[in-house]
Scaffold this active site. Structure first.
Site, short mmCIF file in Angstrom:
data_model
loop_
_atom_site.label_atom_id
_atom_site.label_comp_id
_atom_site.label_asym_id
_atom_site.label_seq_id
_atom_site.Cartn_x
_atom_site.Cartn_y
_atom_site.Cartn_z
N GLU A 159 0.78 -1.23 0.00
CA GLU A 159 0.00 0.00 0.00
C GLU A 159 0.82 1.29 0.00
OE1 GLU A 159 -3.47 0.38 -0.04
OE2 GLU A 159 -3.42 -1.76 -0.58
N SER B 247 -39.30 -36.02 44.96
CA SER B 247 -38.67 -36.37 46.24
C SER B 247 -37.39 -35.61 46.52
CB SER B 247 -38.39 -37.88 46.28
OG SER B 247 -39.60 -38.60 46.21
#
Length: 804
Positions: A96, A478
Site C-alpha cells: 500500500e 422427592s
C-alpha cells in the site's frame, strides 16, 4: 524593422504571459491559503483516533479464557502496535505505501508516478493514496469522489500527521481497515480466513491479507481465491524488492499453498463454543440488561465462572443420558418421508441438491447426522448423506429399528426408500436412532461461593435457546423432601423418631376440595419407619407426616431460607402436597438450595459472570463479589440442622435410593437425593460434596410420563454420575466436621439441646409401639391427640393440637 517589431510583440506577449502566470499563481496561492485558513479550524478533532474505541463485539469466555461466543455486527480483534508481527507490517507497506515512513502524509513522488502511469495506460491504473490518507477516509470521510472532498482529505491527512506518530497511524490502519466477511482489521481477518491468530501467519499468508485492502469485495480469498493469489504474488514481489524478505523466502512463499479455514469444519475452538451456547446466551442476556444495545460494540470481554473441561463433560453427560433414555423406548419411526425419484442417485448434481435440501430442513445435531434411505430390507439399509457419503447398515446397526423394517405395524414407523433418518456412531459403528424428544438439564456449582462451573440447558441449543436450568419450572418430586426433613429437625423430630408409614387419607371435607390419598412408590408400605429410614427409602407417607408436624406457616417460612418462592409451592389449603415435591422449582434453584446443606448452612447466590474487562483500556469494569460460605451474615440454617442433614443425605448415598453414587465414586463425602414426580413426569437427582453441587433433570417440555419404570435413580442419576466421575477426580474427600455446639449424638441418633433425649419426638402417627430407641424408659403409648399436645407444648407458633 518589421522583424524588430515582431520580436517586440513576442517579447511583450511572453512578458505579459509570465506576469499573468505569476499573478494567477499568486491568486491560486492566495486562494489556497485562504481555503486552508478557512478549512483547517473546521477540521474534526482527532479524538476518535487518539482515543480509539472501535466497535468491538461482546465476547464471552470461560474462566480459563476459552472463547464461547462473540456478539456484534463487526468481527474485530484490536492489537497494539508491538503485538502486530513485523511480517504483517512489511507486507502491508509493500502493498500500500512503501514510502510511508518518509513522506509527510502525501507521497508527491507517488502522485507523479501514478499520473504518468494513468496517462500512458489511458485509464486509472494506479492510485496515489497513502496509508495516512486511507486512515483519514476510514475515520471521517465518505466515499464521495469530488474535488472538495479530496481537498478536505488532504487537509485532514496533514493534521493527522502533525498529531500522531507514524507507528500510531499504522496501528490504526491495521486495526480499522475493512477486509471482507465482516472482518475489520488484520487480526480479525486472520481468524476469519485462516482460523488462527495474526501472530502465527506465514509470509505467504501475510502477503495475501495485505492484498485485500485494494478491493475487499474482489481480493478476499473467499470471494475469488485465484484473484487473491495473483494479488498476493504482486505483494511478495514488492516485499523482495524492498528487502523485507530474501529471494529464498520469496520462492518459499510463492510455493506455499494457501489453506483457508473451512467454516463448516469442526475445530476444538468451534466445538467447545457450541457446547457452551447456553452459558454464552445467559451471559449475553445479563450484559444486555446492564448496557442494552450498546453492549454489542463497546468491546467488552466477559469472563464467566464456567470451567471448560467441566462444561465439556457436562455436555456429553446430558447428551448421553438423553440418548440412553431414547434407546430404552420404542423407535417412533423416521423423521419424515420424502419423494425420492427412481434413479436420482445416477445424477450426481441433482442428487446432491436434493440431499442438501433435506439436510437443511432436518438438521444434524452434533453427532446425530441426517441421512436419506435409498433402500431397506429386514437385514440391510443403505442410506446417503451426500452422493459421496453412503452408509450400508446391517447387523447390530439395525438392532434398535428391527420392527421398523418389517411390514407389520403402522406405516408411519416403517423405514423405506425416502425415509429421513438419523445416524449416530456408537462404538465405531453407525446405528439408526431417532432425534430425541425428551429433554434434560444439568448444573454444577461451587457451594462455597455460588460460582457456576457447568451448565447445560438442553439437548441442543440450536433447536431452541430455552434454558431449562434457569427457565424450566418443574415439580421437584422427592428431591424436595430433605427440606421438609430439615424443617422437622427444627421442630423436635430426630433421625430416630418413629413415624407411621401407613396409607394416608384426607377427605373432601378436610381438603375442602377433592379427597387426597397419596401413595408410596410401588404401593409399598410398612407399619412405621424412622425418619432416617424414611429418607433413605424415600417414603412419601413419612414425609407427609413430618410436614404435618411442622405446619404450613413454619414450612413456608423455612423453605424460603433456601431461596424457594413460597408462591410457587402448594397453597396452605393443600400444603401437605409440598412433602411430595408438588410445587415448582428450577434446576438452578435446586442447586442453590442444596448448596446450603453442602456448605454447612449458608445461602450463596449462584453467579456466572466473574468479571468484565474493557479491552480498549484493559480495565476490569465489573468484578463479582459473591456471598461466601463461612460468613455468618449469610447463614440461613442452624449449623446443627445442616450437620444432621448432611449425615442423613450421606446415608441416602450410601445405603438408600442413591447408593449407586458411593458404589461408583467410592468416596464418603457424597450426599444426595433422587426425585421422581407423580406419573414419572420428571426425573431428578440432586447430589453434592462440600466442594461441588450438581443437579440433573430429565423430562418432556410438555409434561408427560417418562414411563412407568423411569425414576430419578434410573434416568437422572446417570447424568450426575457421568459428570462427577471426572469433576471429582482431583477434589480430595472432605471428612465430616466436628459436631456443632448444642447437638448431641446418642447412638445413631442426634438431639438438639432444646429437644434432648426424652423430650424430642419419639413417635409420629404410631399408636402404642413407638419409643425413643435411646430413652432410658419406654416412651409409652401415645395417641394422635397426645402427640398433638406434646407438640403444642414447644410449638412457638402456637395453635391447636395437630391431629394425625
Amino acid at each position: 524593422m518589421q522583424r524588430s517589431s515582431a520580436g517586440s510583440r513576442i517579447g511583450r506577449f511572453l512578458f505579459q504571459s509570465i506576469i499573468f502566470c505569476i499573478g494567477l499563481g499568486l491568486c491560486g496561492l492566495l486562494l489556497g491559503t485562504l481555503a486552508v485558513a478557512l478549512t483547517w479550524p473546521n477540521l474534526p478533532d482527532l479524538k476518535a483516533m487518539t482515543d480509539y474505541r472501535p466497535r468491538v463485539p461482546l465476547r464471552v469466555y470461560t474462566a480459563d479464557k476459552i472463547l464461547l461466543a462473540e456478539y456484534g455486527e463487526e468481527r474485530r480483534n484490536v492489537l497494539r502496535f508491538n503485538e502486530i508481527p513485523d511480517v504483517m507490517k512489511h507486507a502491508l507497506l509493500a502493498a500500500e505505501d512503501d514510502n510511508f515512513y518518509n513522506h509527510g502524509g502525501v507521497d508527491w513522488s507517488g502522485v507523479g508516478r501514478a499520473v504518468i502511469a494513468n496517462v500512458v495506460s489511458g485509464a486509472k491504473a494506479q492510485g496515489a493514496s497513502t496509508i495516512t490518507m486511507q486512515v483519514a477516509r476510514n475515520f471521517y470521510l465518505s466515499s464521495e469522489k469530488s474535488f472538495i472532498r479530496k481537498f478536505y482529505e488532504l487537509m485532514l491527512t496533514y493534521k493527522i500527521e502533525q498529531n500522531l506518530s507514524k507507528d500510531q497511524i499504522l496501528e490504526l490502519y491495521l486495526n480499522q481497515i475493512y477486509l471482507g466477511h465482516r472482518s475489520y482489521g488484520f487480526a480479525a481477518a486472520s481468524r476469519t480466513y485462516y482460523g488462527k491468530p495474526l501472530s502465527e501467519v506465514s509470509i505467504a499468508e501475510a502477503a495475501l491479507l495485505a492484498g485485500i485492502p485494494k478491493a475487499p469485495s474482489r481480493f478476499n480469498p473467499r470471494a475469488n481465491l485465484k484473484r487473491a493469489v495473483a494479488r498476493q504474488h504482486y505483494v511478495l514481489d514488492r516485499m523482495e524488492k524492498l528487502g523485507y524478505i530474501t529471494p529464498e523466502q520469496h520462492q518459499e512463499a510463492l510455493a506455499q499453498k494457501i489453506v483457508l479455514r473451512d467454516n463448516t469444519q469442526e475445530t476444538p475452538e468451534t466445538t467447545f463454543a457450541r457446547h457452551g451456547q447456553y452459558v454464552a446466551e445467559l451471559a449475553r442476556q445479563l450484559m444486555y440488561n446492564v448496557y442494552k444495545d450498546n453492549v454489542y460494540g463497546r468491546g467488552l470481554s466477559v469472563y464467566t465462572t464456567i470451567r471448560s473441561q467441566d462444561q465439556e463433560v457436562a455436555y456429553h453427560a446430558v447428551r448421553d443420558g438423553i440418548m440412553s433414555y431414547t434407546r430404552r423406548k420404542p423407535y417412533p419411526g423416521p423423521a419424515a418421508q420424502v419423494d425420492l425419484p427412481a434413479g436420482i442417485e445416477n445424477n450426481t448434481e441433482r442428487f446432491d441438491l436434493a440431499l442438501e435440501e433435506i439436510r437443511n430442513k432436518y438438521r444434524d445435531s452434533d453427532d446425530l447426522v441426517t441421512a436419506v434411505v435409498l433402500s431397506a430390507s429386514a437385514s440391510k439399509v443403505v442410506a446417503a448423506r451426500t452422493p459421496e457419503q453412503i452408509y450400508e447398515l446391517s447387523g447390530k446397526s439395525l438392532g434398535y429399528v428391527k420392527r421398523a423394517l418389517t411390514n407389520s405395524g403402522p406405516t408411519s414407523r416403517r423405514i423405506q426408500r425416502g425415509s429421513v433418518i438419523y445416524l449416530q456412531k456408537v462404538d465405531n459403528t453407525w446405528t439408526i436412532i431417532n432425534m430425541p424428544t425428551v429433554e434434560g438439564a444439568f448444573i454444577s456449582l461451587n457451594p462455597q461461593n455460588g460460582a457456576i462451573e457447568s451448565m447445560i440447558g438442553g439437548f441442543d441449543f440450536n433447536r431452541g435457546d430455552f434454558n431449562r436450568v434457569t427457565q424450566a419450572w418443574r415439580q421437584p418430586g422427592s428431591t424436595f423432601k430433605p427440606f421438609v426433613y430439615a424443617a422437622g429437625l427444627e421442630r423436635g423430630v430426630t433421625p430416630g423418631t418413629n413415624i407411621s408409614d401407613q396409607p394416608f387419607h384426607l377427605s373432601a371435607a378436610q381438603t375442602r376440595s377433592k379427597p387426597w390419598s397419596p401413595k408410596n412408590y410401588g404401593n409399598s408400605y410398612s407399619y412405621s419407619q424412622t425418619m432416617r429410614q424414611g429418607l433413605y427409602k424415600s417414603k412419601n407417607m413419612v414425609s407427609i407426616r413430618i410436614l404435618q408436624t411442622v405446619g404450613p406457616e413454619f414450612a413456608s417460612e423455612f423453605i424460603s431460607r433456601f431461596g424457594f418462592d413460597p408462591a410457587r409451592q402448594p397453597p396452605k389449603s393443600a400444603y401437605l402436597t409440598m412433602a411430595l415435591g408438588a410445587g415448582s422449582v428450577t434446576p438452578l434453584q435446586m442447586a442453590s438450595a442444596y448448596s446450603v446443606f453442602a456448605n454447612g448452612g449458608y445461602r450463596v447466590n449462584p453467579y456466572i459472570i466473574d468479571s468484565v474487562v474493557d479491552i480498549s483500556t484493559g480495565r476490569v469494569i465489573m468484578k463479582a463479589q459473591p456471598a461466601m460460605a463461612g460468613d455468618e451474615a449469610n447463614r440461613v440454617l442452624d449449623p446443627r440442622t445442616a450437620y444432621v442433614m448432611n449425615d442423613l443425605l450421606r446415608g441416602v448415598a450410601k445405603s438408600g435410593t442413591a447408593a449407586r453414587t458411593q458404589a461408583t465414586l467410592k468416596r464418603g463425602d457424597i450426599g444426595g437425593k433422587t426425585g421422581t414426580t407423580n406419573q414419572s413426569y420428571d426425573a431428578w437427582f440432586a447430589g453434592f460434596t462440600p466442594k461441588l453441587v450438581g443437579i440433573s433433570w430429565l423430562g418432556f417440555d410438555q409434561p408427560k410420563s417418562l414411563g412407568d419404570k423411569e425414576t430419578g435413580g434410573g434416568a437422572a442419576m446417570p447424568i450426575w454420575l457421568s459428570y462427577m466421575q471426572t469433576a471429582l477426580k482431583k477434589v480430595p474427600v472432605t471428612p465430616p466436621g466436628p459436631i456443632p455446639e448444642g447437638l448431641a449424638k446418642v447412638g445413631d441418633n442426634f438431639y438438639f439441646s432444646e429437644f434432648p433425649l426424652g423430650k424430642a419426638l419419639a413417635n409420629i402417627g404410631v399408636s402404642g409401639a413407638g419409643r425413643d430407641p435411646n430413652a432410658a424408659k419406654p416412651a409409652g403409648s401415645q395417641s394422635g391427640d397426645a402427640i398433638g399436645k406434646a407438640l403444642e407444648s414447644f410449638n412457638p407458633m402456637g395453635g391447636p393440637p395437630i391431629r394425625f
